[in-house]
Design a protein around this motif. Structure first.
Motif, mmCIF file in Angstrom:
data_model
loop_
_atom_site.group_PDB
_atom_site.id
_atom_site.type_symbol
_atom_site.label_atom_id
_atom_site.label_comp_id
_atom_site.label_asym_id
_atom_site.label_seq_id
_atom_site.Cartn_x
_atom_site.Cartn_y
_atom_site.Cartn_z
ATOM 1 N N GLY A 1 21.982 35.075 43.299
ATOM 2 C CA GLY A 1 21.811 35.435 44.703
ATOM 3 C C GLY A 1 22.976 36.175 45.322
ATOM 4 N N SER A 2 23.956 36.573 44.514
ATOM 5 C CA SER A 2 25.086 37.308 45.081
ATOM 6 C C SER A 2 24.614 38.671 45.550
ATOM 7 C CB SER A 2 26.217 37.448 44.059
ATOM 8 O OG SER A 2 25.758 38.109 42.891
ATOM 9 N N THR A 3 25.276 39.176 46.586
ATOM 10 C CA THR A 3 24.829 40.413 47.216
ATOM 11 C C THR A 3 25.968 41.383 47.459
ATOM 12 O OG1 THR A 3 25.083 39.447 49.429
ATOM 13 C CG2 THR A 3 22.902 39.283 48.389
ATOM 14 N N TYR A 4 25.573 42.619 47.698
ATOM 15 C CA TYR A 4 26.487 43.668 48.117
ATOM 16 C C TYR A 4 25.811 44.427 49.261
ATOM 17 C CZ TYR A 4 28.384 48.360 48.370
ATOM 18 O OH TYR A 4 28.893 49.546 48.843
ATOM 19 N N PHE A 5 26.605 44.787 50.251
ATOM 20 C CA PHE A 5 26.136 45.671 51.321
ATOM 21 C C PHE A 5 27.198 46.726 51.588
ATOM 22 C CE2 PHE A 5 22.323 43.552 52.608
ATOM 23 C CZ PHE A 5 22.539 42.223 52.292
ATOM 24 N N ALA A 6 26.754 47.954 51.737
ATOM 25 C CA ALA A 6 27.668 49.009 52.164
ATOM 26 C C ALA A 6 28.146 48.713 53.579
ATOM 27 C CB ALA A 6 26.953 50.357 52.111
ATOM 28 N N ASP A 7 29.350 49.131 53.879
ATOM 29 C CA ASP A 7 29.903 48.879 55.214
ATOM 30 C C ASP A 7 29.012 49.463 56.309
ATOM 31 O OD1 ASP A 7 33.413 49.248 54.251
ATOM 32 O OD2 ASP A 7 32.051 47.530 54.160
ATOM 33 N N THR A 8 28.349 50.568 55.996
ATOM 34 C CA THR A 8 27.544 51.256 57.010
ATOM 35 C C THR A 8 26.287 50.487 57.395
ATOM 36 O OG1 THR A 8 26.525 52.510 55.217
ATOM 37 C CG2 THR A 8 28.329 53.575 56.413
ATOM 38 N N VAL B 1 23.426 51.166 48.857
ATOM 39 C CA VAL B 1 23.193 50.543 50.159
ATOM 40 C C VAL B 1 23.339 49.032 50.056
ATOM 41 C CG1 VAL B 1 21.473 50.136 51.959
ATOM 42 C CG2 VAL B 1 21.648 52.396 50.873
ATOM 43 N N SER B 2 22.706 48.459 49.057
ATOM 44 C CA SER B 2 22.717 47.009 48.910
ATOM 45 C C SER B 2 22.363 46.651 47.477
ATOM 46 C CB SER B 2 21.708 46.371 49.873
ATOM 47 O OG SER B 2 21.759 44.948 49.803
ATOM 48 N N CYS B 3 22.675 45.418 47.116
ATOM 49 C CA CYS B 3 22.353 44.937 45.773
ATOM 50 C C CYS B 3 22.156 43.431 45.824
ATOM 51 C CB CYS B 3 23.468 45.302 44.799
ATOM 52 S SG CYS B 3 23.149 44.846 43.081
ATOM 53 N N LEU B 4 21.263 42.949 44.988
ATOM 54 C CA LEU B 4 21.010 41.508 44.893
ATOM 55 C C LEU B 4 20.981 41.108 43.424
ATOM 56 C CD1 LEU B 4 20.114 38.729 46.092
ATOM 57 C CD2 LEU B 4 17.755 39.562 45.859
ATOM 58 N N SER B 5 21.831 40.163 43.071
ATOM 59 C CA SER B 5 21.782 39.581 41.733
ATOM 60 C C SER B 5 20.766 38.455 41.757
ATOM 61 C CB SER B 5 23.156 39.041 41.338
ATOM 62 O OG SER B 5 24.141 40.033 41.425
ATOM 63 N N ILE B 6 19.690 38.594 40.995
ATOM 64 C CA ILE B 6 18.603 37.635 41.073
ATOM 65 C C ILE B 6 19.048 36.240 40.627
ATOM 66 C CG2 ILE B 6 16.275 37.074 40.275
ATOM 67 C CD1 ILE B 6 16.488 39.517 42.133
ATOM 68 N N TYR B 7 19.880 36.160 39.589
ATOM 69 C CA TYR B 7 20.214 34.865 38.994
ATOM 70 C C TYR B 7 20.971 33.964 39.961
ATOM 71 C CZ TYR B 7 21.896 31.387 35.713
ATOM 72 O OH TYR B 7 22.162 30.207 35.078
ATOM 73 N N ILE C 1 18.917 41.585 52.280
ATOM 74 C CA ILE C 1 18.219 41.744 51.017
ATOM 75 C C ILE C 1 17.783 40.363 50.546
ATOM 76 C CG2 ILE C 1 20.321 41.616 49.586
ATOM 77 C CD1 ILE C 1 19.052 43.850 47.833
ATOM 78 N N SER C 2 16.595 40.304 49.984
ATOM 79 C CA SER C 2 16.056 39.025 49.544
ATOM 80 C C SER C 2 15.085 39.259 48.398
ATOM 81 C CB SER C 2 15.348 38.310 50.697
ATOM 82 O OG SER C 2 14.243 39.083 51.156
#
Length: 123
Positions: free
Chosen positions: A54-61, A46-52, A68-69
């Motif tokens: 702050g890069s993120t990923y979100f599913a298109d849906t 669904v989503s991802c956050l790289s803590i170092y 995400i934070s």
């Protein structure tokens, strides 16, 4: 260890905030992914956050509806879910991976998992 919480029952258009508390890991060296699994379906990112960084990923849906934070002082990652739809109904899991979110997170890459929290969206 990861502990997910915050699920519940909401109506269409409602919102929830999921929390993932991380312990025993160097928080700034990991990425936290949120995955979900609906009955009869495969687990999906669904989503991802790289803590170092702050890069993120979100599913298109979920793009445009979910954010995400993190609260680094509390070793916690939040998934804010707005505009919920019945198709968002699933068990949501948080999981950790060392390093950064990949362009498309895959469940088998993640080595620590929380216990899951149920999200149900009624129509």
């Amino acid at each position: 260890q990861l502990q997910a919480s915050g699920g519940g029952l909401v109506q269409t258009g409602g919102f929830l905030r999921l929390s993932c508390v991380v312990s025993g890991l160097a928080f700034d060296s990991i990425a936290i992914g949120w995955f979900r699994q609906a009955p009869g379906k495969e687990r999906e990112a669904v989503s991802c956050l790289s803590i170092y960084d702050g890069s993120t990923y979100f599913a298109d849906t979920v793009k445009g509806r979910f954010t995400i934070s993190s609260d680094n002082a509390m070793n916690t990652v939040y998934l804010q879910m707005n505009g919920l739809k019945p198709e968002d109904t699933a068990v949501y899991y948080c999981a950790s991976i060392f390093g950064y979110c990949s362009p498309y997170p895959l469940a088998y890459e993640y080595n620590n998992w929380g216990q899951g929290t149920q999200v149900t969206v009624s129509s």
